[in-house]
Write an enzyme that holds these catalytic residues in place. Sequence first.
Site, mmCIF file in Angstrom:
data_model
loop_
_atom_site.group_PDB
_atom_site.id
_atom_site.type_symbol
_atom_site.label_atom_id
_atom_site.label_comp_id
_atom_site.label_asym_id
_atom_site.label_seq_id
_atom_site.Cartn_x
_atom_site.Cartn_y
_atom_site.Cartn_z
ATOM 1 N N LYS A 117 0.822 -1.215 0.000
ATOM 2 C CA LYS A 117 0.000 0.000 0.000
ATOM 3 C C LYS A 117 0.855 1.264 0.000
ATOM 4 C CE LYS A 117 -4.432 -1.495 1.757
ATOM 5 N NZ LYS A 117 -5.500 -1.269 2.729
ATOM 6 N N LYS A 200 -4.352 -10.019 -7.102
ATOM 7 C CA LYS A 200 -5.556 -10.230 -6.304
ATOM 8 C C LYS A 200 -6.709 -9.356 -6.801
ATOM 9 C CE LYS A 200 -5.742 -8.386 -2.201
ATOM 10 N NZ LYS A 200 -5.546 -7.973 -0.818
ATOM 11 N N LYS A 203 -10.411 -3.810 -4.494
ATOM 12 C CA LYS A 203 -11.193 -2.582 -4.670
ATOM 13 C C LYS A 203 -10.346 -1.483 -5.291
ATOM 14 C CE LYS A 203 -13.680 -3.355 -0.360
ATOM 15 N NZ LYS A 203 -13.541 -3.167 1.085
#
Length: 338
Positions: A117, A200, A203
Amino acid sequence: MTVPIPNQRIFSGVQPTGNLHLGNYLGAIRNWARLQDEYECIYCMVDLHAITMPQDPVELRASTREVAASLLAAGIDPADSIVFNQSQVPAHAELAWIFNCVARLGWLNRMTQFKEKAGKDRDNASAGLYTYPALMAADIMVYKATHVPVGEDQKQHLELTRDVAQSFNSQFGVECFPLVEPLIYGEATRVMSLRDGNSKMSKSEKSEMSRINLTDDADTIARKIRKARTDAEPLPGDPEGLEGRPEALNLLGIYASLDDAPVADTCQHFAGAQFSAFKEALTELAVAKLAPVTGEMNRLRADPGHVDEVLRQGAERAAALAEPIIREVQDIVGFLRP
Ligand code: AMP
Ligand code: TRP
């Protein structure tokens, strides 16, 4: 006062950012709904976690309602399970601070989700993103929860939760916190992107075509599955034949999970078939399984007052469970409670 460790108490959380997708549903939320018949369950929209990345207040508020509605639409019954948003139970943040003082920098440095992230510009990531796992440990331990149903990607965070609990217990010579068990099961613990079998379903991925959202209608689901990436071979008769074929593995895993059957059965059923025929069957199954959820979401969307009331009552029930535990922790740590 010592609050006994419950025999079995389930806690799990989901970030209220954007729409829920098929990965969230098959990897986590469908299991949450199934667990509530047997266990005491607490399910949380983790809005404190959501602000560890740049966010918009209007969107955060809307997503919190939207994600709560998805949980209810997926069959989580607020008369039974506790459903609430994290920020409304202050004990999460209080215990998170204490856990920030228990967790070691070395442990946090190993967290792969932070690395993903934060990206290349790590110095610019928020301190909250870095200590995110300590807050997650607090979410679970503030209820002394014993089992946490999640997708595969949260395994490392749950290991850290165990380390924090154990370290707290041994530092203060108490048996305050349980060692939590992850519940990671089913044929879709890690659903991959429809555009790339090696990344993966998420969102935050830009392309809408990479994921099936719980809000997608039948036509959208059909289009996304039709465009999903595949390889040129026909489907194999057993799971060993999926090795080195990430897209085929992903699509068959999705089918098996929607069908509640082992992947081996799905392989046997489609042995030798072309992807075109398989994709038609997958579309039909996905639409059949998701339509009731989508329909219920649309109904709940029209009634935001109901969702708010569920969250309000959920926060009240959650706070009542957390309060004696946070007081016990304050006593253990040595905070004066005059
Ligand atoms: P998040 O949306 O990251 O807050 O995740 C909510 C829950 O969904 C967590 O239990 C995750 O492990 C699970 N989850 C998220 N993405 C996937 C995926 N692609 N496959 C399986 N489970 C997932
Ligand atoms: N980190 C989890 C995710 O991104 C969300 C989460 C926060 C969570 N606190 C939790 C999951 C506690 C399980 C238990 O999916």
